[in-house]
Design a protein around this motif. Structure first.
Motif, PDB file in Angstrom:
ATOM      1  N   LEU A   1       8.175   8.956   1.518  1.00 33.61           N
ATOM      2  CA  LEU A   1       9.088   8.025   2.189  1.00 33.61           C
ATOM      3  C   LEU A   1      10.483   8.084   1.578  1.00 33.61           C
ATOM      4  CD1 LEU A   1       6.778   4.945   2.809  1.00 33.61           C
ATOM      5  CD2 LEU A   1       7.821   6.420   4.538  1.00 33.61           C
ATOM      6  N   VAL A   2      10.548   8.255   0.264  1.00 28.09           N
ATOM      7  CA  VAL A   2      11.850   8.387  -0.407  1.00 28.09           C
ATOM      8  C   VAL A   2      12.532   9.675   0.076  1.00 28.09           C
ATOM      9  CG1 VAL A   2      12.974   8.822  -2.636  1.00 28.09           C
ATOM     10  CG2 VAL A   2      11.244   7.026  -2.445  1.00 28.09           C
ATOM     11  N   ASP A   3      11.757  10.773   0.150  1.00 27.14           N
ATOM     12  CA  ASP A   3      12.318  12.068   0.546  1.00 27.14           C
ATOM     13  C   ASP A   3      12.685  12.146   2.027  1.00 27.14           C
ATOM     14  OD1 ASP A   3      11.869  12.843  -2.045  1.00 27.14           O
ATOM     15  OD2 ASP A   3      10.071  14.023  -1.599  1.00 27.14           O
ATOM     16  N   LYS A   4      11.789  11.651   2.886  1.00 27.91           N
ATOM     17  CA  LYS A   4      11.944  11.864   4.329  1.00 27.91           C
ATOM     18  C   LYS A   4      12.282  10.619   5.116  1.00 27.91           C
ATOM     19  CE  LYS A   4       8.742  15.783   4.582  1.00 27.91           C
ATOM     20  NZ  LYS A   4       8.124  15.920   3.271  1.00 27.91           N
TER      21      LYS A   4
ATOM     22  N   ALA B   1       0.837  -1.210   0.000  1.00 28.81           N
ATOM     23  CA  ALA B   1       0.000   0.000   0.000  1.00 28.81           C
ATOM     24  C   ALA B   1       0.870   1.258   0.000  1.00 28.81           C
ATOM     25  CB  ALA B   1      -0.924  -0.002   1.221  1.00 28.81           C
ATOM     26  N   PHE B   2       2.028   1.189   0.634  1.00 27.19           N
ATOM     27  CA  PHE B   2       2.933   2.335   0.727  1.00 27.19           C
ATOM     28  C   PHE B   2       3.667   2.559  -0.595  1.00 27.19           C
ATOM     29  CE2 PHE B   2       1.954   1.114   4.927  1.00 27.19           C
ATOM     30  CZ  PHE B   2       2.148   2.204   5.753  1.00 27.19           C
ATOM     31  N   VAL B   3       3.927   1.475  -1.316  1.00 29.68           N
ATOM     32  CA  VAL B   3       4.622   1.553  -2.595  1.00 29.68           C
ATOM     33  C   VAL B   3       3.659   1.984  -3.703  1.00 29.68           C
ATOM     34  CG1 VAL B   3       5.884   0.205  -4.308  1.00 29.68           C
ATOM     35  CG2 VAL B   3       6.301  -0.192  -1.883  1.00 29.68           C
ATOM     36  N   GLU B   4       2.422   1.466  -3.632  1.00 33.01           N
ATOM     37  CA  GLU B   4       1.456   1.722  -4.702  1.00 33.01           C
ATOM     38  C   GLU B   4       0.941   3.155  -4.714  1.00 33.01           C
ATOM     39  OE1 GLU B   4      -1.380  -1.339  -3.853  1.00 33.01           O
ATOM     40  OE2 GLU B   4      -0.030  -2.911  -4.588  1.00 33.01           O
ATOM     41  N   ASN B   5       0.949   3.833  -3.550  1.00 33.07           N
ATOM     42  CA  ASN B   5       0.493   5.222  -3.506  1.00 33.07           C
ATOM     43  C   ASN B   5       1.692   6.116  -3.803  1.00 33.07           C
ATOM     44  OD1 ASN B   5      -0.020   7.939  -2.419  1.00 33.07           O
ATOM     45  ND2 ASN B   5      -1.958   7.048  -1.789  1.00 33.07           N
ATOM     46  N   ALA B   6       1.678   6.784  -4.947  1.00 31.10           N
ATOM     47  CA  ALA B   6       2.830   7.575  -5.401  1.00 31.10           C
ATOM     48  C   ALA B   6       3.209   8.682  -4.408  1.00 31.10           C
ATOM     49  CB  ALA B   6       2.545   8.171  -6.778  1.00 31.10           C
TER      50      ALA B   6
ATOM     51  N   LEU C   1       6.257   8.954   8.657  1.00 34.58           N
ATOM     52  CA  LEU C   1       5.083   8.232   9.155  1.00 34.58           C
ATOM     53  C   LEU C   1       4.817   8.578  10.609  1.00 34.58           C
ATOM     54  CD1 LEU C   1       5.812   4.778   7.524  1.00 34.58           C
ATOM     55  CD2 LEU C   1       4.319   6.598   6.676  1.00 34.58           C
ATOM     56  N   PRO C   2       3.581   8.603  11.035  1.00 33.06           N
ATOM     57  CA  PRO C   2       2.387   8.330  10.260  1.00 33.06           C
ATOM     58  C   PRO C   2       2.079   9.457   9.270  1.00 33.06           C
ATOM     59  CG  PRO C   2       1.766   9.108  12.416  1.00 33.06           C
ATOM     60  CD  PRO C   2       3.263   8.954  12.425  1.00 33.06           C
ATOM     61  N   MET C   3       1.403   9.104   8.190  1.00 31.06           N
ATOM     62  CA  MET C   3       1.015  10.070   7.161  1.00 31.06           C
ATOM     63  C   MET C   3      -0.487   9.919   6.926  1.00 31.06           C
ATOM     64  SD  MET C   3       2.708  10.481   3.392  1.00 31.06           S
ATOM     65  CE  MET C   3       4.220   9.861   4.091  1.00 31.06           C
ATOM     66  N   VAL C   4      -1.149  11.049   6.736  1.00 34.55           N
ATOM     67  CA  VAL C   4      -2.597  11.028   6.565  1.00 34.55           C
ATOM     68  C   VAL C   4      -2.962  11.697   5.251  1.00 34.55           C
ATOM     69  CG1 VAL C   4      -4.819  11.683   7.569  1.00 34.55           C
ATOM     70  CG2 VAL C   4      -2.883  11.146   9.073  1.00 34.55           C
ATOM     71  N   LEU C   5      -3.791  11.001   4.463  1.00 34.38           N
ATOM     72  CA  LEU C   5      -4.290  11.556   3.206  1.00 34.38           C
ATOM     73  C   LEU C   5      -5.779  11.811   3.321  1.00 34.38           C
ATOM     74  CD1 LEU C   5      -1.557  10.267   2.324  1.00 34.38           C
ATOM     75  CD2 LEU C   5      -2.630   9.789   0.150  1.00 34.38           C
ATOM     76  N   LEU C   6      -6.205  12.974   2.862  1.00 35.56           N
ATOM     77  CA  LEU C   6      -7.616  13.334   2.793  1.00 35.56           C
ATOM     78  C   LEU C   6      -7.948  13.478   1.315  1.00 35.56           C
ATOM     79  CD1 LEU C   6     -10.349  14.390   3.893  1.00 35.56           C
ATOM     80  CD2 LEU C   6      -9.277  16.646   4.097  1.00 35.56           C
TER      81      LEU C   6
ATOM     82  N   ILE D   1      -1.996  14.677   0.794  1.00 40.69           N
ATOM     83  CA  ILE D   1      -1.363  14.572   2.111  1.00 40.69           C
ATOM     84  C   ILE D   1      -1.767  15.778   2.960  1.00 40.69           C
ATOM     85  CG2 ILE D   1       0.837  14.568   3.358  1.00 40.69           C
ATOM     86  CD1 ILE D   1       2.065  13.137   0.908  1.00 40.69           C
ATOM     87  N   VAL D   2      -2.347  15.499   4.132  1.00 43.87           N
ATOM     88  CA  VAL D   2      -2.744  16.579   5.044  1.00 43.87           C
ATOM     89  C   VAL D   2      -1.948  16.565   6.343  1.00 43.87           C
ATOM     90  CG1 VAL D   2      -5.077  16.960   4.136  1.00 43.87           C
ATOM     91  CG2 VAL D   2      -4.712  15.195   5.869  1.00 43.87           C
ATOM     92  N   ARG D   3      -1.308  15.447   6.653  1.00 43.30           N
ATOM     93  CA  ARG D   3      -0.463  15.387   7.854  1.00 43.30           C
ATOM     94  C   ARG D   3       0.714  14.464   7.589  1.00 43.30           C
ATOM     95  NH1 ARG D   3      -2.712  17.709  12.525  1.00 43.30           N
ATOM     96  NH2 ARG D   3      -1.095  16.876  13.828  1.00 43.30           N
TER      97      ARG D   3
END
Length: 120
Positions: free
Chosen positions: A66-69, A55-60, A74-79, A83-85
């Motif tokens: 994750l590549v950048d930071k 799921a982490f790889v499939e969501n660009a 994590l945790p990361m939140v998408l609305l 990305i919102v958090r």
């Protein structure tokens, strides 16, 4: 249109935070809020890096963060796919705002049946 929330958790053995030596009240609060939202039919999902790495790889967006930071993102939140958090969980007030409910509606606790054994 109903909002959609996706929560990408760091690698953990469980989503409630009660599996380690000390209970994380933040994870307990989050698990309670997610449970309440699911019971009300809202579109909210959690992904644990340990159990669902695909799921982490499939969501660009998640993958790039994750590549950048690194795992610190994590945790990361998408609305609704944005990305919102990053590096923290939403507050109950934020959940309430996103779903148009009151924070008090996020207090439902999962019902756990306790078995009591009597010995005579």
């Amino acid at each position: 249109m109903m909002n959609k929330i996706e929560i990408y958790d760091p690698a953990m053995c469980c989503s409630t935070g009660v599996c380690g030596p000390s209970v994380d009240p933040e994870l307990t609060r989050l698990a309670s809020a997610v449970y309440s939202l699911e019971k009300k039919g809202f579109d909210i999902k959690r992904f644990n890096l340990a159990n669902e790495p695909a799921a982490f790889v499939e969501n660009a967006l998640v993958n790039q963060a994750l590549v950048d930071k690194g795992p610190e993102a994590l945790p990361m939140v998408l609305l609704n796919g944005e990305i919102v958090r990053v590096a923290s969980y939403p507050t109950n007030d934020e959940f309430a705002q996103w779903f148009g409910i009151t924070p008090e509606q996020l207090q439902e606790k999962p019902k756990v049946k306790q078995s009591i054994k009597f010995s005579i």
